[in-house]
Design an enzyme around this catalytic site. Structure first.
Site, PDB file in Angstrom:
ATOM      1  N   ASP A 138     -44.832  36.832  51.931  1.00 58.53           N
ATOM      2  CA  ASP A 138     -45.774  35.973  52.662  1.00 58.53           C
ATOM      3  C   ASP A 138     -45.959  34.643  51.947  1.00 58.53           C
ATOM      4  O   ASP A 138     -47.059  34.094  51.921  1.00 58.53           O
ATOM      5  CB  ASP A 138     -47.119  36.694  52.799  1.00 58.53           C
ATOM      6  CG  ASP A 138     -48.011  36.010  53.831  1.00 58.53           C
ATOM      7  OD1 ASP A 138     -49.243  36.175  53.763  1.00 58.53           O
ATOM      8  OD2 ASP A 138     -47.460  35.276  54.688  1.00 58.53           O
ATOM      9  N   LYS A 140     -46.179  31.017  51.730  1.00 56.84           N
ATOM     10  CA  LYS A 140     -46.341  29.857  52.621  1.00 56.84           C
ATOM     11  C   LYS A 140     -47.289  28.904  51.923  1.00 56.84           C
ATOM     12  O   LYS A 140     -48.035  29.322  51.014  1.00 56.84           O
ATOM     13  CB  LYS A 140     -46.879  30.306  53.987  1.00 56.84           C
ATOM     14  CG  LYS A 140     -48.163  31.104  53.918  1.00 56.84           C
ATOM     15  CD  LYS A 140     -48.532  31.657  55.295  1.00 56.84           C
ATOM     16  CE  LYS A 140     -49.801  32.501  55.191  1.00 56.84           C
ATOM     17  NZ  LYS A 140     -50.168  33.117  56.469  1.00 56.84           N
ATOM     18  N   ASN A 143     -50.720  29.891  50.818  1.00 55.10           N
ATOM     19  CA  ASN A 143     -50.902  30.903  49.762  1.00 55.10           C
ATOM     20  C   ASN A 143     -50.495  30.392  48.396  1.00 55.10           C
ATOM     21  O   ASN A 143     -50.298  31.177  47.470  1.00 55.10           O
ATOM     22  CB  ASN A 143     -50.065  32.148  50.095  1.00 55.10           C
ATOM     23  CG  ASN A 143     -50.659  32.931  51.233  1.00 55.10           C
ATOM     24  OD1 ASN A 143     -51.803  32.692  51.623  1.00 55.10           O
ATOM     25  ND2 ASN A 143     -49.880  33.839  51.801  1.00 55.10           N
ATOM     26  N   ASP A 156     -52.517  35.551  46.841  1.00 59.12           N
ATOM     27  CA  ASP A 156     -52.540  36.382  48.039  1.00 59.12           C
ATOM     28  C   ASP A 156     -51.328  37.292  48.200  1.00 59.12           C
ATOM     29  O   ASP A 156     -50.352  36.944  48.872  1.00 59.12           O
ATOM     30  CB  ASP A 156     -52.661  35.527  49.297  1.00 59.12           C
ATOM     31  CG  ASP A 156     -52.992  36.393  50.523  1.00 59.12           C
ATOM     32  OD1 ASP A 156     -52.951  35.903  51.640  1.00 59.12           O
ATOM     33  OD2 ASP A 156     -53.329  37.579  50.303  1.00 59.12           O
ATOM     34  N   THR A 173     -45.421  36.766  58.528  1.00 62.77           N
ATOM     35  CA  THR A 173     -46.119  35.715  59.255  1.00 62.77           C
ATOM     36  C   THR A 173     -45.068  34.845  59.937  1.00 62.77           C
ATOM     37  O   THR A 173     -43.888  34.976  59.641  1.00 62.77           O
ATOM     38  CB  THR A 173     -46.936  34.880  58.241  1.00 62.77           C
ATOM     39  OG1 THR A 173     -46.064  34.512  57.183  1.00 62.77           O
ATOM     40  CG2 THR A 173     -48.083  35.694  57.696  1.00 62.77           C
TER      41      THR A 173
HETATM   42  C1  LIG Z   1     -60.055  25.092  47.278  1.00 64.55           C
HETATM   43  C2  LIG Z   1     -60.135  24.576  45.891  1.00 64.55           C
HETATM   44  N1  LIG Z   1     -60.451  23.305  45.595  1.00 64.55           N
HETATM   45  N2  LIG Z   1     -60.419  23.198  44.274  1.00 64.55           N
HETATM   46  C3  LIG Z   1     -60.716  21.962  43.585  1.00 64.55           C
HETATM   47  C4  LIG Z   1     -60.102  24.385  43.701  1.00 64.55           C
HETATM   48  C5  LIG Z   1     -59.917  25.261  44.724  1.00 64.55           C
HETATM   49  C6  LIG Z   1     -59.537  26.650  44.566  1.00 64.55           C
HETATM   50  N3  LIG Z   1     -59.446  27.552  45.554  1.00 64.55           N
HETATM   51  C7  LIG Z   1     -59.070  28.699  44.944  1.00 64.55           C
HETATM   52  C8  LIG Z   1     -58.814  29.950  45.449  1.00 64.55           C
HETATM   53  C9  LIG Z   1     -58.915  30.146  46.900  1.00 64.55           C
HETATM   54  C10 LIG Z   1     -59.826  29.566  47.726  1.00 64.55           C
HETATM   55  N4  LIG Z   1     -59.587  29.928  49.001  1.00 64.55           N
HETATM   56  N5  LIG Z   1     -58.536  30.596  48.963  1.00 64.55           N
HETATM   57  C11 LIG Z   1     -57.991  30.969  50.237  1.00 64.55           C
HETATM   58  C12 LIG Z   1     -57.066  31.984  50.010  1.00 64.55           C
HETATM   59  C13 LIG Z   1     -57.546  33.254  49.981  1.00 64.55           C
HETATM   60  C14 LIG Z   1     -56.638  34.196  49.779  1.00 64.55           C
HETATM   61  C15 LIG Z   1     -55.322  33.868  49.584  1.00 64.55           C
HETATM   62  C16 LIG Z   1     -54.880  32.575  49.590  1.00 64.55           C
HETATM   63  C17 LIG Z   1     -55.769  31.596  49.811  1.00 64.55           C
HETATM   64  C18 LIG Z   1     -58.083  30.772  47.722  1.00 64.55           C
HETATM   65  C19 LIG Z   1     -58.437  30.962  44.546  1.00 64.55           C
HETATM   66 CL1  LIG Z   1     -58.111  32.578  45.116  1.00 64.55          CL
HETATM   67  C20 LIG Z   1     -58.338  30.692  43.185  1.00 64.55           C
HETATM   68  N6  LIG Z   1     -58.567  29.453  42.704  1.00 64.55           N
HETATM   69  C21 LIG Z   1     -58.933  28.478  43.573  1.00 64.55           C
HETATM   70  N7  LIG Z   1     -59.230  27.182  43.354  1.00 64.55           N
END
Ligand SMILES: Cc1nn(C)cc1-c1nc2c(-c3cnn(Cc4ccccc4)c3)c(Cl)cnc2[nH]1
Length: 278
Positions: A138, A140, A143, A156, A173
């Site tokens: 997956d 993409k 992720n 993910d 997907t």
């Molecule tokens: C957004 C964002 N902006 N900045 C400045 C840092 C981040 C950030 N996000 C993360 C995130 C994060 C957030 N949402 N997602 C969505 C998601 C959920 C599951 C799989 C793949 C994607 C991941 C993570 Cl896990 C781990 N670290 C992260 N850091």
């Protein structure tokens, strides 16, 4: 110090939860700080009701088992987990640079240097995963995350599988599906090689190669390997060559991960300062 070395029986009281970072498949992700060490993590909160409703406990357990076992600089760490009556909490590595998808949307498409650096990083991460008999399936832009120095992190593992037997049947997907997955035929590690070709194209042109208005048209384009290279943006012949060597219908004939790292386009363009082989 990474939390997993501090204690095992975590609870939400061990964390100061901050702003929401995003939404995954079945839960929200928050930035959080472990109270004793002040270590910053990402806390993925999943509602048990959702997991039960969609009968996904087996997939979640597989994702957690797989991601906990993977220790690679280009794979987001899962340090541990805990739960309460309604929720399951995954304690994940925090990627300070955010989602690669956002960077791609903002810039439209990446330079050949940036695209090659990300493809090389992904190739090292997938070589590690494949050595541990894990197929991600997956990969993409949504992720993929970036650390504070712009190094890529695969997140993910919700669709990944531990591939003990050589061929598997599952679903994936849309735009990133290899032909054998589109036809829901047994598939193996080579599906990730196909996806590297799709991603390389999308990094350089800003959209995936088989994008179409409807799902049926996308599937038809994938099955035909209906690959065309637009005249703009200007992309080198070497980049097109690598994409063409990966988007091959016969999975056994796709360029291997080892050969990707030796390809002239990667050797000439990838930034070694942002790539961590191990
Ligand atoms: C957004 C964002 N902006 N900045 C400045 C840092 C981040 C950030 N996000 C993360 C995130 C994060 C957030 N949402 N997602 C969505 C998601 C959920 C599951 C799989 C793949 C994607 C991941 C993570 Cl896990 C781990 N670290 C992260 N850091």
């Amino acid at each position: 110090m990474a939390p997993e070395s501090v204690k095992r029986d975590w609870s939400i009281n061990d964390f100061e939860v901050g702003r929401p970072l995003g939404k995954g498949k079945f839960g929200r992700v928050y930035v959080a700080r472990e109270t004793k060490t002040k270590y910053i993590v990402a806390l993925k909160v999943i509602f048990k009701e959702q997991i039960e409703k969609y009968k996904l406990l087996h997939q979640l357990k597989r994702e957690m088992t797989i991601q906990t076992s993977l220790h690679h600089p280009h794979v987001l760490r899962l340090y541990g987990w805990f739960h309460d009556a309604e929720r399951i909490f995954l304690i994940l590595e925090y990627a300070h640079g955010g989602e690669l998808y956002g960077e791609l949307q903002r810039s439209g498409h990446f330079s050949e240097q940036k695209a090659a650096t990300y493809i090389a990083s992904l190739t090292h991460a997938l070589a590690y995963c494949h050595e541990k008999h894990v197929i991600h399936r997956d990969i993409k832009p949504e992720n993929l995350l970036l650390d504070h120095e712009g190094r890529l992190k695969i997140a993910d593992f919700g669709w990944s599988v531990q591939s003990t037997n050589k061929r598997r049947t599952m679903c994936g997907t849309l735009d990133y599906l290899a032909p054998e997955m589109v036809e829901n035929r047994p598939h193996d590690y080579a599906v990730d090689n196909w996806t590297l070709g799709v991603l390389c194209y999308e990094f350089l042109y800003g959209s995936p190669p088989f994008e179409a208005d409807g799902q049926a048209d996308t599937f038809r384009r994938i099955m035909k390997v209906d690959l065309a290279f637009p005249s703009t943006p200007q992309v080198s012949a070497e980049a097109k060559d690598l994409i063409t060597l990966l988007l091959v219908k016969d999975s056994a004939k796709r360029l291997s991960l080892e050969k990707i790292l030796e390809h002239p386009w990667i050797v000439l363009n990838a930034d070694p300062n942002l790539i961590c082989p191990k």
